[in-house]
Design an enzyme around this catalytic site. Structure first.
Site: not given
Ligand code: UD1
Ligand code: UDP
Length: 371
Positions: A242, A209, A211, A135, A99, A121
């Site tokens: 995060h 984490h 939004r 999502e 999602d 999924e």
């Molecule tokens: C995204 C997904 C969310 C998922 C989450 C898992 C969308 C809209 N959101 O949200 O569904 O639950 O990932 O974690 O698809 N960043 C880094 N390094 C990284 C990753 C992220 O610096 O490796 C920072 C960046 O500044 C980036 C911000 O995190 O702009 C947000 O990342 P983004 O993918 O937009 O949103 P998530 O909250 O991570």
């Molecule tokens: N996870 C990880 N390292 C971390 C935190 C989470 O590997 O420091 C793993 C966790 O085991 C799970 C997945 O990341 O499998 C969940 O990701 P996240 O919470 O970022 O996204 P969501 O599941 O909410 O989409």
């Protein structure tokens, strides 16, 4: 011999990678298929951590992540980036997961080239378009675009049926259980130095984490956790934070430097899964941790107002506790104080499958054979 079916698997964030890599490994080993992998890198560092654990090397990398990225920014960069990749690979089908904005944008890009999409999924729903945001809408739209639907549970299948999606739907289990074969070891040694010598304290494994929790809900979450750490001297909170600046800033401000609260960098998934195996309870707003906790027979308290994963709630292993400070504090302290309440969470096993979801997805893809 028949021509192998060419599958392009595309993912971009940490959770998609954790749940798609086991499937990619199976595809690579199965002679019925020719496997290609494209990452959008909607996440960069957190994606690369997972790829390295599973030893998956992408054929294409769109490298879209930008600091402070917006939803439309991610969507348009992915749409533009996928177009030439799809033209070059000409896959028989594209697989996307879950999602995220990667899932939806890739499914749309494939649809524009009339390439069938398999949605892994599929069928999770809250029926609230703003929670989780974005999502819920991402998965509804991805389901609409997809040709094949791999639903983890029967309830997810029924959700799809309610939207008129009744064909090419397969109940497979969740591939996160397949990932445990790679990540979980009884003699595991942690990579993160802070985890190398865990004390006798009861560990609360925490993540947050989402939004829709940014801002006041995340502040309330932090205040609740601060009170827990202050009131329970035998507790250690382990919180991999995060990297989103909007998360990191608040968490550091409210929880940094406090006794019994350890703020950690994002953990490698092997560290995370093996830490979960050792923890007392899981406190999270994540989707994936709601599926993983019950597998390790750990209580999961979900800091959201609703969940698309009600199966484990019904089975008793997960409770939705909201995003108010007092509600979270009461739920966590209740579990810490009452062995009976704690035991009540552990009655039923994981409803998300048996670790063979990837195999079922491949068999379904081969059976479809209508590419
Ligand atoms: C995204 C997904 C969310 C998922 C989450 C898992 C969308 C809209 N959101 O949200 O569904 O639950 O990932 O974690 O698809 N960043 C880094 N390094 C990284 C990753 C992220 O610096 O490796 C920072 C960046 O500044 C980036 C911000 O995190 O702009 C947000 O990342 P983004 O993918 O937009 O949103 P998530 O909250 O991570
Ligand atoms: N996870 C990880 N390292 C971390 C935190 C989470 O590997 O420091 C793993 C966790 O085991 C799970 C997945 O990341 O499998 C969940 O990701 P996240 O919470 O970022 O996204 P969501 O599941 O909410 O989409």
């Amino acid at each position: 011999m028949e021509k192998p079916i060419r599958i392009l698997s595309v993912f971009g964030t940490r959770p998609e990678a954790i749940k798609m890599c086991p499937l990619v490994k199976e595809l690579q080993e199965d002679s019925r298929f020719e496997s290609r992998v494209c990452v959008t890198a909607q996440h960069r560092e957190m994606l690369d951590q997972v790829l390295s654990v599973f030893g998956v090397k992408p054929d294409y990398d769109l490298n879209v992540m930008a600091p402070g990225q917006t939803l439309s920014g991610i969507t348009t960069r992915i749409l533009n980036g996928m177009e030439p990749v799809l033209r070059e690979v000409r896959p028989d089908a594209v697989l996307v997961h879950g999602d995220t904005t990667t899932s939806f944008a890739v499914a749309l890009a494939a649809f524009y080239q009339q390439i069938p999409v398999g949605h892994v999924e599929a069928g999770l729903r809250t029926y609230n378009r703003y929670s989780p945001f974005p999502e819920e809408m991402n998965r509804v739209l991805t389901g609409r675009l997809a040709a094949f639907h791999f639903a983890p549970t029967a309830l997810n299948r029924d959700n799809l049926a309610r939207e008129g999606i009744t064909e090419h739907v397969y109940v497979t289990g969740n591939t996160v259980l397949d990932a445990f074969k790679t990540t979980v070891h009884p003699e595991y040694r942690f990579r993160e130095p802070a985890l190398a010598e865990l004390g006798p304290e009861r560990i609360i494994l925490m993540t947050a984490h989402r939004r829709e929790n940014l801002g006041e809900p995340l502040r309330a979450i932090c205040r609740a956790v601060k009170r827990i750490a202050a009131d329970f001297p035998d507790v250690q909170v382990m919180y991999p934070v995060h990297p989103n600046p909007a998360v990191k800033g608040t968490v550091k401000e409210l929880l940094g430097g406090l006794p019994r609260i350890r703020l950690l960098p994002p953990l490698e998934v092997t560290d995370l899964h093996n830490l979960m195996a050792k923890c007392f309870l899981v406190l999270t707003d994540s989707g994936g941790l709601q599926e993983e906790g019950p597998s390790f027979r750990k209580p999961v308290l979900v800091m959201r107002t609703e969940t698309e994963r009600p199966e484990a709630v019904e089975a008793g292993g997960v409770r939705v506790v909201g995003v108010e400070e007092e509600g979270i504090y009461q739920a966590v302290s209740g579990l810490l104080n009452s062995p009976e309440e704690y035991a009540s969470f552990l009655r039923n096993p994981n409803p998300y499958g048996d670790g063979n979801a990837s195999r079922r997805i491949l068999d379904a893809l081969a059976r479809e054979n209508q590419f």
